[in-house]
Design a protein around this motif. Structure first.
Motif, PDB file in Angstrom:
ATOM      1  N   LEU A  64       0.820  -1.214   0.000  1.00  0.00           N
ATOM      2  CA  LEU A  64       0.000   0.000   0.000  1.00  0.00           C
ATOM      3  C   LEU A  64       0.853   1.263   0.000  1.00  0.00           C
ATOM      4  CD1 LEU A  64      -2.771  -1.239   2.443  1.00  0.00           C
ATOM      5  CD2 LEU A  64      -2.987  -0.895  -0.029  1.00  0.00           C
ATOM      6  N   GLN A  65       2.015   1.204   0.642  1.00  0.00           N
ATOM      7  CA  GLN A  65       2.907   2.355   0.597  1.00  0.00           C
ATOM      8  C   GLN A  65       3.480   2.549  -0.815  1.00  0.00           C
ATOM      9  OE1 GLN A  65       3.466   4.752   3.055  1.00  0.00           O
ATOM     10  NE2 GLN A  65       1.665   3.649   3.834  1.00  0.00           N
ATOM     11  N   TRP A  67       1.907   1.716  -3.506  1.00  0.00           N
ATOM     12  CA  TRP A  67       0.779   2.236  -4.280  1.00  0.00           C
ATOM     13  C   TRP A  67       0.586   3.729  -4.010  1.00  0.00           C
ATOM     14  CZ3 TRP A  67      -4.767  -0.311  -4.169  1.00  0.00           C
ATOM     15  CH2 TRP A  67      -5.474   0.093  -5.311  1.00  0.00           C
ATOM     16  N   LYS A  68       0.720   4.131  -2.763  1.00  0.00           N
ATOM     17  CA  LYS A  68       0.563   5.555  -2.436  1.00  0.00           C
ATOM     18  C   LYS A  68       1.610   6.394  -3.167  1.00  0.00           C
ATOM     19  CE  LYS A  68      -0.003   8.819   1.361  1.00  0.00           C
ATOM     20  NZ  LYS A  68      -0.084   9.014   2.817  1.00  0.00           N
ATOM     21  N   ASP A  74      -5.045  12.830  -5.581  1.00  0.00           N
ATOM     22  CA  ASP A  74      -6.082  12.209  -4.767  1.00  0.00           C
ATOM     23  C   ASP A  74      -6.992  13.319  -4.233  1.00  0.00           C
ATOM     24  OD1 ASP A  74      -7.678  10.719  -3.087  1.00  0.00           O
ATOM     25  OD2 ASP A  74      -6.079  10.202  -1.669  1.00  0.00           O
ATOM     26  N   THR A  79      -6.488   8.507   0.297  1.00  0.00           N
ATOM     27  CA  THR A  79      -5.266   7.894   0.821  1.00  0.00           C
ATOM     28  C   THR A  79      -4.510   8.792   1.802  1.00  0.00           C
ATOM     29  OG1 THR A  79      -3.952   8.691  -1.062  1.00  0.00           O
ATOM     30  CG2 THR A  79      -4.999   6.535  -1.288  1.00  0.00           C
ATOM     31  N   THR A  80      -5.136   9.854   2.246  1.00  0.00           N
ATOM     32  CA  THR A  80      -4.469  10.779   3.170  1.00  0.00           C
ATOM     33  C   THR A  80      -4.013  10.077   4.447  1.00  0.00           C
ATOM     34  OG1 THR A  80      -5.742  12.656   2.331  1.00  0.00           O
ATOM     35  CG2 THR A  80      -4.735  12.903   4.508  1.00  0.00           C
ATOM     36  N   TRP A  82      -3.223   6.936   4.764  1.00  0.00           N
ATOM     37  CA  TRP A  82      -2.398   5.751   4.509  1.00  0.00           C
ATOM     38  C   TRP A  82      -0.991   6.005   5.047  1.00  0.00           C
ATOM     39  CZ3 TRP A  82      -3.280   2.881  -0.774  1.00  0.00           C
ATOM     40  CH2 TRP A  82      -4.635   2.529  -0.889  1.00  0.00           C
ATOM     41  N   TYR A  90      -6.723   2.165   7.205  1.00  0.00           N
ATOM     42  CA  TYR A  90      -6.638   2.982   6.001  1.00  0.00           C
ATOM     43  C   TYR A  90      -8.020   3.091   5.360  1.00  0.00           C
ATOM     44  CZ  TYR A  90      -1.467   2.446   5.778  1.00  0.00           C
ATOM     45  OH  TYR A  90      -0.120   2.467   6.034  1.00  0.00           O
ATOM     46  N   THR A  91      -8.354   4.254   4.848  1.00  0.00           N
ATOM     47  CA  THR A  91      -9.596   4.435   4.106  1.00  0.00           C
ATOM     48  C   THR A  91      -9.604   3.522   2.881  1.00  0.00           C
ATOM     49  OG1 THR A  91      -9.792   6.741   4.801  1.00  0.00           O
ATOM     50  CG2 THR A  91     -11.015   6.089   2.823  1.00  0.00           C
ATOM     51  N   LEU A 112     -11.783   1.669  -3.637  1.00  0.00           N
ATOM     52  CA  LEU A 112     -11.502   3.084  -3.880  1.00  0.00           C
ATOM     53  C   LEU A 112     -12.439   3.623  -4.953  1.00  0.00           C
ATOM     54  CD1 LEU A 112      -7.578   3.000  -3.857  1.00  0.00           C
ATOM     55  CD2 LEU A 112      -9.119   3.568  -1.965  1.00  0.00           C
ATOM     56  N   ILE A 117      -8.975   9.204  -8.311  1.00  0.00           N
ATOM     57  CA  ILE A 117      -7.539   9.132  -8.022  1.00  0.00           C
ATOM     58  C   ILE A 117      -6.765   8.937  -9.327  1.00  0.00           C
ATOM     59  CG2 ILE A 117      -5.752   7.803  -6.838  1.00  0.00           C
ATOM     60  CD1 ILE A 117      -7.940   6.983  -4.811  1.00  0.00           C
TER      61      ILE A 117
END
Length: 225
Positions: A64-65, A67-68, A74, A79-80, A82, A90-91, A112, A117
């Motif tokens: 996920l990091q 991906w962020k 966004d 993802t704020t 994350w 995580y949202t 999502l 995004i």
């Protein structure tokens, strides 16, 4: 527009709830079948992972990091939050008990939808091996679908519709043994659709509004395409 977004969100969350209940039921069944080995499993887990850490969630954190970092925009702040190792907070990330050990939580779903995004789908998504669903409808993800999704042997639903994905038909979906719902609408995929797709036991496949080569579907096809 606001009412439409709300209805879509409710429907999406209802589907996630149903799938996670299904996931939990499977986890309970696996737990019952493996009950005699549970103590030895816990002992091994303790010795290999001091402090009771969860390697599955650590893998999810890495994915996920990555991906962020691949997200350029966004606007709705999905993802704020994350940040940090608590990926279940995580949202858009949904956790459930593992199928192999119902005392171990894993990332079982990502939703999502309607996030607007912009970014790409990194290879590290293949680390999310416990995913049962991926819902990315109505975003601006571009590039190709990573072949590492072949690691997602539990994936049941894949919705990539209404994005900016390109390339040939993502053949990786043919290797997903439990896939039951596939939505690739409104992207820029092109070329032929592999006939192997129609040999899979999938309840629903949506392919329209791409650049796929036109051809006649087999007469045996009764699903939605």
């Amino acid at each position: 527009m606001a009412n439409s977004f709300s209805l879509a969100s409710i429907t999406s969350h209802a589907l996630i709830l149903l799938l996670l209940i299904h996931f939990n039921n499977l986890a309970a069944k696996h737990s019952h079948n493996n009950n005699n080995n549970s103590h030895r499993h816990r002992d091994r887990a303790s010795s290999h992972h001091p402090g009771g850490s969860n390697p599955r969630l650590h893998q999810a954190f890495i994915a996920l990091q990555a991906w962020k970092r691949a997200i350029q925009s966004d606007p709705n702040n999905f993802t704020t939050n994350w940040i940090g190792p608590s990926v279940c907070n995580y949202t858009g990330v949904y956790c459930a008990p593992s199928l192999k050990d119902n005392k171990t939580r894993v990332v079982a779903g990502i939703d999502l939808n309607h996030g607007d995004i912009a970014g790409s789908l990194p290879d590290e998504l293949g680390l999310l091996t416990d995913l049962a669903l991926i819902h990315l409808n109505s975003n601006r993800f571009c590039g190709v679908v990573p072949s590492t999704l072949s690691n997602l042997s539990l994936l049941y639903e894949l919705d990539l519709s209404n994005n900016r994905l390109v390339g040939p038909f993502p053949a990786v979906v043919l290797s997903l043994p439990t896939l039951n719902y596939l939505d690739l609408r409104y992207n820029n995929f092109e070329g032929p659709i592999p006939p192997q797709l129609f040999a899979k036991k999938i309840d629903a496949v949506f392919l329209n509004d791409n650049r796929f080569t036109k051809f006649s579907f087999p007469s045996s096809i009764s699903g939605t395409y």
